[in-house]
Scaffold this active site. Structure first.
Site, PDB file in Angstrom:
ATOM      1  N   LEU A   1       0.848  -1.197   0.000  1.00  0.00           N
ATOM      2  CA  LEU A   1       0.000   0.000   0.000  1.00  0.00           C
ATOM      3  C   LEU A   1       0.879   1.242   0.000  1.00  0.00           C
ATOM      4  CD1 LEU A   1      -3.226   0.555   2.064  1.00  0.00           C
ATOM      5  CD2 LEU A   1      -1.582   2.400   1.759  1.00  0.00           C
TER       6      LEU A   1
ATOM      7  N   HIS B   1       7.675   1.695  11.211  1.00  0.00           N
ATOM      8  CA  HIS B   1       8.196   2.983  10.753  1.00  0.00           C
ATOM      9  C   HIS B   1       7.196   4.073  11.151  1.00  0.00           C
ATOM     10  CE1 HIS B   1       9.382   6.118   7.853  1.00  0.00           C
ATOM     11  NE2 HIS B   1      10.550   5.502   7.794  1.00  0.00           N
TER      12      HIS B   1
END
Length: 337
Positions: free
Chosen positions: A127, A231
């Site tokens: 994505l 992240h």
């Protein structure tokens, strides 16, 4: 502006390549390599063309399109059965407890064990939303439309599903986890290893990675601190996955240590709550905001819209009907936003 998801085609190669260059590394499913992306699109084309409703090793690629300009501004992927062409490796964090009667002491050591537990699962991944479009809920549209696609083609997906989140990448584009674990054995940087994996697969991990568990206490602080951490740009994605029913059960990525989230496919909220019905009206004024989808395989389309359900039939707004090419009597799938 109006956006819709649709099946990706080979002609989408250049916009996908341009987006891949913006990922900043550590994004295995969207490498900045034309040949690899072209191969993904060709594989997706074959998956969209196969008509049998059976589980096989397939990959579907969807793109987010600006319906007014035709520009591709995002993408996502679905893998139906991972670990079929080469092993699907993960580290799993577990604990070894040992006791000494002489010392009257119990010691618990956290370990990382190399496993293929998730082999055969389906995967949602790849994505990416163009940085200029990260507003208006388009990331949510990308993410949740995948679950409607699965609900609409349930027989082609496994009973367990996973999502890998990118781990911590430092300011130089390196991975503290890679440097502290696998990098010690491979003699190559994280970026080189990640790129090689994206293009060639991870068989080299099987060839060179030590099979013995790694004692986490023996790693340096930088590597320990990032195990299972997403992240910063993936924290919202992790929250969305948790809202859908995914959980982090100790599996982490072998390259960057990012968390791997898992769920039972039929327990995923957007799959469980997906509703299919015939359209009674395509001029709804009001109703509830929803994600709407239609079309089989290569004809799949999805967008935001309004819906109202009455005794199984559905009314939708005119704008979304136009975006999806739907009218009275057509079938529409939907899930509340």
């Amino acid at each position: 502006m109006s956006f819709r998801l649709r099946a990706a085609h080979p002609r989408d190669l250049e916009p996908l390549y341009e987006m891949a260059k913006l990922t900043g590394g550590g994004f295995t499913n969207l490498p900045a390599d034309r040949a690899s992306l072209a191969a993904k699109l060709e594989r997706a084309e074959s998956a969209f063309a196969r008509t049998e409703d059976t589980l096989a090793d397939e990959q579907f690629v969807l793109v987010l399109e600006n319906a007014e300009t035709g520009e591709v501004r995002g993408t996502c992927q679905l893998m139906t059965q991972v670990g079929q062409r080469w092993p699907f490796y993960s580290y799993r964090k577990n604990t070894l407890t040992q006791h000494s009667q002489e010392l009257e002491r119990t010691v618990r050591a956290d370990l990382l064990s190399l496993v293929t537990d998730l082999e055969g699962s389906s995967e949602v991944g790849g994505l990416f939303l163009h940085p200029n479009e990260r507003a208006g809920g388009l990331g949510l549209l990308l993410a949740r439309s995948r679950y409607l696609f699965i609900a609409m083609h349930r027989a082609r997906f496994a009973d367990r599903i996973l999502a890998e989140l990118r781990g911590i990448i430092d300011e130089r584009g390196g991975s503290p986890f890679w440097d502290g674990v696998a990098g010690r054995f491979f003699g190559m940087s994280f970026q080189d290893a990640d790129y090689f994996n994206a293009i060639n697969g991870n068989q080299f991990i099987a060839d060179l990675m030590p099979k013995h568990p790694v004692y986490i206490a023996m790693l340096d602080d930088d590597a320990r601190d990032v195990i299972g951490m997403p992240h910063p740009t993936g924290r919202a994605a992790m929250r969305m996955l948790e809202h859908e029913g995914f959980r982090h059960d100790g599996y982490v990525d072998i390259f960057d240590g990012g968390p791997t989230m898992t769920a039972r496919t039929d327990d995923v909220k957007s799959i469980r709550e997906a509703h299919a019905g015939k359209i009674a009206r395509a001029d709804l004024d009001g109703g509830e905001r929803a994600i709407l989808a239609c079309g089989r395989l290569g004809d799949f389309r999805a967008c935001y819209g309004m819906r109202a359900i009455d005794d199984g039939s559905v009314a939708i707004d005119a704008k979304s009907a136009g975006l999806l090419g739907l009218g009275e009597g057509d079938t529409v799938w939907s899930v509340p936003r």
